[in-house]
Scaffold this motif. Structure first.
Motif, PDB file in Angstrom:
ATOM      1  N   ASP A 653      33.254  41.358  27.918  1.00 29.64           N
ATOM      2  CA  ASP A 653      31.878  40.916  28.176  1.00 29.64           C
ATOM      3  C   ASP A 653      30.956  42.126  28.260  1.00 29.64           C
ATOM      4  N   ASP A 654      29.655  41.860  28.281  1.00 28.90           N
ATOM      5  CA  ASP A 654      28.662  42.932  28.296  1.00 28.90           C
ATOM      6  C   ASP A 654      28.805  43.833  29.523  1.00 28.90           C
ATOM      7  N   ASP A 655      29.200  43.240  30.650  1.00 32.48           N
ATOM      8  CA  ASP A 655      29.275  43.999  31.898  1.00 32.48           C
ATOM      9  C   ASP A 655      30.313  45.121  31.833  1.00 32.48           C
ATOM     10  N   SER A 657      31.594  46.435  28.758  1.00 25.66           N
ATOM     11  CA  SER A 657      31.660  47.107  27.454  1.00 25.66           C
ATOM     12  C   SER A 657      31.463  48.622  27.590  1.00 25.66           C
ATOM     13  N   SER A 658      30.583  49.051  28.489  1.00 23.71           N
ATOM     14  CA  SER A 658      30.363  50.490  28.661  1.00 23.71           C
ATOM     15  C   SER A 658      31.615  51.169  29.226  1.00 23.71           C
ATOM     16  N   ALA A 659      32.348  50.484  30.105  1.00 23.41           N
ATOM     17  CA  ALA A 659      33.591  51.041  30.657  1.00 23.41           C
ATOM     18  C   ALA A 659      34.649  51.198  29.566  1.00 23.41           C
ATOM     19  N   VAL A 660      34.704  50.234  28.645  1.00 17.23           N
ATOM     20  CA  VAL A 660      35.651  50.304  27.526  1.00 17.23           C
ATOM     21  C   VAL A 660      35.314  51.487  26.624  1.00 17.23           C
ATOM     22  N   LEU A 661      34.036  51.651  26.322  1.00 17.80           N
ATOM     23  CA  LEU A 661      33.602  52.759  25.461  1.00 17.80           C
ATOM     24  C   LEU A 661      33.897  54.110  26.105  1.00 17.80           C
ATOM     25  N   SER A 662      33.639  54.229  27.400  1.00 19.60           N
ATOM     26  CA  SER A 662      33.917  55.486  28.108  1.00 19.60           C
ATOM     27  C   SER A 662      35.412  55.795  28.113  1.00 19.60           C
ATOM     28  N   LEU A 699      43.456  48.588  30.900  1.00 21.23           N
ATOM     29  CA  LEU A 699      42.331  47.750  30.486  1.00 21.23           C
ATOM     30  C   LEU A 699      42.149  46.587  31.457  1.00 21.23           C
ATOM     31  N   ARG A 700      43.239  46.003  31.861  1.00 24.25           N
ATOM     32  CA  ARG A 700      43.173  44.885  32.812  1.00 24.25           C
ATOM     33  C   ARG A 700      42.560  45.339  34.131  1.00 24.25           C
ATOM     34  N   THR A 701      42.844  46.589  34.530  1.00 25.16           N
ATOM     35  CA  THR A 701      42.350  47.108  35.814  1.00 25.16           C
ATOM     36  C   THR A 701      40.844  47.336  35.792  1.00 25.16           C
ATOM     37  N   PHE A 702      40.343  48.098  34.775  1.00 27.75           N
ATOM     38  CA  PHE A 702      38.917  48.446  34.836  1.00 27.75           C
ATOM     39  C   PHE A 702      37.993  47.381  34.245  1.00 27.75           C
ATOM     40  N   THR A 703      38.542  46.275  33.716  1.00 29.89           N
ATOM     41  CA  THR A 703      37.688  45.151  33.295  1.00 29.89           C
ATOM     42  C   THR A 703      37.937  43.920  34.159  1.00 29.89           C
ATOM     43  N   SER A 704      38.682  44.101  35.257  1.00 26.49           N
ATOM     44  CA  SER A 704      39.001  43.002  36.186  1.00 26.49           C
ATOM     45  C   SER A 704      39.687  41.836  35.472  1.00 26.49           C
ATOM     46  N   GLY A 705      40.470  42.161  34.444  1.00 23.35           N
ATOM     47  CA  GLY A 705      41.245  41.149  33.727  1.00 23.35           C
ATOM     48  C   GLY A 705      40.453  40.289  32.773  1.00 23.35           C
ATOM     49  N   THR A 706      39.193  40.672  32.481  1.00 22.66           N
ATOM     50  CA  THR A 706      38.343  39.831  31.619  1.00 22.66           C
ATOM     51  C   THR A 706      38.446  40.190  30.141  1.00 22.66           C
ATOM     52  N   ALA A 707      39.030  41.337  29.803  1.00 25.96           N
ATOM     53  CA  ALA A 707      39.077  41.790  28.405  1.00 25.96           C
ATOM     54  C   ALA A 707      40.453  41.545  27.803  1.00 25.96           C
ATOM     55  N   SER A 708      40.488  41.436  26.484  1.00 27.10           N
ATOM     56  CA  SER A 708      41.745  41.341  25.743  1.00 27.10           C
ATOM     57  C   SER A 708      41.696  42.352  24.607  1.00 27.10           C
ATOM     58  N   PHE A 709      42.872  42.759  24.132  1.00 30.02           N
ATOM     59  CA  PHE A 709      42.886  43.732  23.036  1.00 30.02           C
ATOM     60  C   PHE A 709      44.057  43.466  22.103  1.00 30.02           C
ATOM     61  N   SER A 710      43.945  43.974  20.888  1.00 25.06           N
ATOM     62  CA  SER A 710      45.037  43.966  19.920  1.00 25.06           C
ATOM     63  C   SER A 710      44.944  45.259  19.141  1.00 25.06           C
ATOM     64  N   MET A 711      46.072  45.688  18.599  1.00 28.40           N
ATOM     65  CA  MET A 711      46.045  46.925  17.826  1.00 28.40           C
ATOM     66  C   MET A 711      47.052  46.843  16.691  1.00 28.40           C
ATOM     67  N   GLU A 712      46.797  47.604  15.628  1.00 29.58           N
ATOM     68  CA  GLU A 712      47.717  47.709  14.514  1.00 29.58           C
ATOM     69  C   GLU A 712      47.688  49.133  13.983  1.00 29.58           C
TER      70      GLU A 712
END
Length: 737
Positions: A653-655, A657-662, A699-712
């Motif tokens: 979510d928007d709240d 996104s800046s933490a993910v980028l950092s 990721l689960r910690t600094f987004t309070s479990g609201t984000a999901s990810f995938s990678m290849e």
């Protein structure tokens, strides 16, 4: 206990249905569909497959992924984790057709299962989460289907969700894949937003699902001059306009028609089928499998639009086998009672019970015992199976996934000769076209594996051998320096699942080390070296003189090519094919350990300039000479350290996104794209795999479990001088001085 009773009851019911159905086995290939279900993880593939089995009559009650009782997720690890790990084949009847369906994994760690399956499919269903649209793994499986030129239809699932958006799916399909989606349905919702049915754009009807499990589909005509009628006319006109651009028959009808909305249903259906098989457009269905809406119409679409074996252009090379049996192995499982069960796609001829087969990939002959129709982990034995079908057999002890099988060695030779003449290509190109050799991706993680005691070593070796036959992307090697067995795979989850299977299925309490990154070495410059090896063994003198060059890899260039210059062409042209194969395999094996840190060397190729071999020289001495020459080349050219780079997609979510980028900045990540999906931000970045260990938890910690990810996996890139020390520590266990 309840699940066990359900399973036993289902098996009795299945056997009854299969006896009733297969007593008049479908021999007409136009009535066969060999399809795969492909998607991003958690898009609803297994749920959709479970509904198909129920509506076709193969099971009398539906399981759910979250309850761990679905038919195709039959492994303990799949039931416990709620994900598909291995592909599962199911044959089901639908409207006087036979659908051979393969449910495939959605997790990137098990992409080899998808690759093996695509090799034998005629068509595919791509499942989308309609609230997310095209996700990371959707891009991967779409590229895979493109590579195998497989026609496909798209099913936008989870339309019952409040944030579901069919326009989002359509726009992403257009922008991501540059294709034309052919919208065949429109979702119908109540005022509160609840999904209650679908509008059939071709037939101009409203479809609603009734009964406890949506078994009954009721068609209702749409009244003119209503909002639903206006929406139907708008979508139908757009559909016919798209078809007119891609199909000549529809174009002529449109040009000569006053009212295009009156074009007959059967005419549109035939045009959509032609466009789909030609891969000019992609039929788009929608529904909610979990809510039992839209699955029967999807099954109708599989029959109506996806190709039969007769229509599939990728089968053309196999027609040169004529009436001789030809097939490909695409999946192997080990049953305690049956032994190895090998799944085959039959291209030509008839497979008989007890038949002798020739393995063209391994140049070996084997006998099959039983021939069976597959139903996930259950089977129905038959005497023979016609071409175009998928079948499971027992008795093949040496065959591995990807091997090409035929009735005899002569049948393979004749097919290659006819194919070479017809297509005006070399025998090597014919071998490549038939896919006798399989492309296996390089692993990106490895760990050591040890038995509880030396007494279990033989049992562990046998277990690893079985697992490797099932999954060729699993690499096993023995480190002579440390005395350890090294296990390499496609990801942390891949290795973790393998460890769990060894403990649960083979009852060996193994110890797995912490997964480590699989680094590689790349070439810094080109080099040319000569090497002479003279060796006397007994009374025979063995001698080899070889001149080779090493260069950086180029697209469409083989690992080893011959010098065709005027000075050297006569020498290289005289090299026998079997010796050329020895040189190629020896050069490939020599790349397993690079001079810098002993990591495999990738992205290189060789040119053989000159070869002199003394009379009576053994193949072993030739192989040794090639190995020594390659080592000289690698030292002269020098190598650099390469690390795996992953393409990571985070949905947040928007709240946050800046933490993910950092966080990506701290992990040496390179941001590639930031887009919006419904109310979420989608961030794509390229990140070194070494900086992604434990990322799920962070990721689960600094987004309070609201984000999901995938990678290849994306590519291998050079490790900078600044980060090389950390990389060396990861490989050797200590920092360099």
């Amino acid at each position: 206990m309840l699940f066990l009773r359900r399973r036993i009851h289902c098996n009795i019911y299945i056997n009854h249905i299969m006896r009733r159905y297969y007593c008049h086995n479908i021999d007409n290939m136009s009535k066969i569909r060999n399809i795969g279900i492909l998607a991003h993880i958690d898009a609803g593939k297994t749920t959709t497959t479970e509904r198909m089995l129920f509506y076709s009559g193969l099971i009398n009650s539906m399981g759910e992924v979250h309850d761990g009782n679905t038919v195709t997720d039959y492994m303990d690890q799949e039931r416990n984790r709620g994900i598909t790990i291995t592909s599962a084949a199911v044959t089901l009847p639908w409207k006087k057709h036979s659908i051979n369906l393969v449910d495939t994994p959605g997790h990137i760690d098990f992409t080899m299962q998808v690759e093996q399956t695509l090799n034998i499919l005629d068509g595919a269903v791509i499942v989308l989460d309609s609230s997310a649209g095209v996700e990371a793994q959707t891009l991967t499986v779409w590229r895979q289907t493109d590579r195998y030129m497989i026609p496909r239809i798209v099913y936008a699932n989870k339309m019952d969700r409040s944030d579901a958006s069919l326009p989002l799916c359509i726009n992403l399909l257009k922008s991501k894949f540059n294709i034309t989606p052919l919208q065949l349905q429109i979702p119908v919702r109540e005022n509160n937003g609840r999904l209650i049915g679908l509008i059939d754009v071709i037939k101009k009807d409203i479809l609603t699902w009734h009964g406890d499990n949506g078994q009954k589909v009721i068609c209702t005509s749409i009244e003119e001059n209503t909002k639903q009628w206006d929406a139907l006319c708008k979508v139908r006109e757009a559909l016919i306009g798209d078809l007119a651009d891609m199909d000549e028959t529809i174009a002529n009808i449109v040009l000569n028609s006053d009212d295009i909305n009156n074009i007959d249903y059967s005419v549109l259906l035939s045009a959509i089928r032609r466009v789909c098989i030609a891969q000019k457009g992609v039929p788009l269905f929608c529904g909610s499998s979990y809510k039992n809406i839209g699955v029967q119409t999807l099954m109708d679409g599989i029959i109506d639009y996806l190709p039969s074996p007769n229509d599939c252009i990728t089968l053309d090379p196999f027609k040169f086998f004529g009436t001789s049996m030809s097939a490909r192995a695409f999946k192997i499982v080990h049953e305690k009672q049956k032994g190895p069960v090998t799944f085959l796609r039959i291209y030509t001829g008839t497979l008989e019970k007890g038949q002798k087969l020739y393995n063209a990939s391994q140049s070996k002959s084997e006998n099959i015992n039983r021939v069976m129709i597959a139903y996930a982990d259950d089977y129905k034995e038959v005497n023979n199976v016609q071409s175009g079908n998928i079948v499971a057999v027992t008795g093949l002890k040496n065959t591995v996934c990807g091997d090409l099988l035929s009735s005899s060695n002569n049948a393979v030779k004749n097919a290659l000769t006819k194919l070479s003449k017809s297509k005006k290509m070399t025998q090597e190109e014919s071998i490549e076209m038939l896919g006798i050799e399989m492309n296996i991706p390089d692993p990106v993680f490895f760990c050591s594996i040890e038995p509880p005691s030396q007494a279990y070593q033989l049992a562990l070796d046998n277990a690893l051998s079985q697992l490797h036959r099932e999954d060729p992307s699993l690499r096993i090697q023995y480190d002579e320096e440390t005395g350890q067995t090294i296990l390499a795979g496609m990801g942390e989850l891949h290795l973790e699942v393998i460890g769990e299977r060894i403990k649960s299925e083979f009852k060996i309490d193994i110890d797995l080390s912490r997964p480590q990154i699989s680094y590689k070495e790349g070439l810094m410059s080109e080099a040319k070296e000569s090497h002479r090896l003279d060796l006397k063994i007994g009374s025979t003198m063995h001698s080899v003189y070889i001149v080779m060059s090493i260069l950086k890899h180029e697209t469409n260039k083989k690992l080893l090519s011959l010098d065709q210059s005027p000075d050297n062409a006569s020498n290289t042209a005289a090299i026998y094919l079997n010796r050329l194969n020895i040189i190629t395999s020896s050069a490939k094996a020599s790349l397993a350990h690079g001079p810098k840190l002993g990591c495999p060397v990738i992205n290189v190729r060789f040119i053989l300039h000159w070869l002199e071999i003394g009379k009576g020289t053994s193949d072993t001495v030739i192989s040794s000479a090639v190995n020594q020459c390659v080592q000289k080349l690698l030292k002269s050219a020098n190598t650099i350290l390469l690390e795996p780079i992953m393409n990571v997609e985070v949905v947040t979510d928007d709240d946050h996104s800046s933490a993910v980028l950092s966080d990506f900045g701290r992990r040496r990540g390179s941001i590639q794209d930031i887009s919006t999906r419904s109310n979420y931000r989608v961030i794509n970045a390229l990140v070194p795999l070494s900086d992604l260990l434990g990322y799920s938890k962070d990721l689960r910690t600094f987004t309070s479990g609201t984000a999901s990810f995938s990678m290849e996996f994306h590519s291998y890139q050079e490790v900078s001088a600044k980060d090389e020390g950390e990389a060396i520590k990861n490989i050797t266990g200590f920092y360099p001085f």
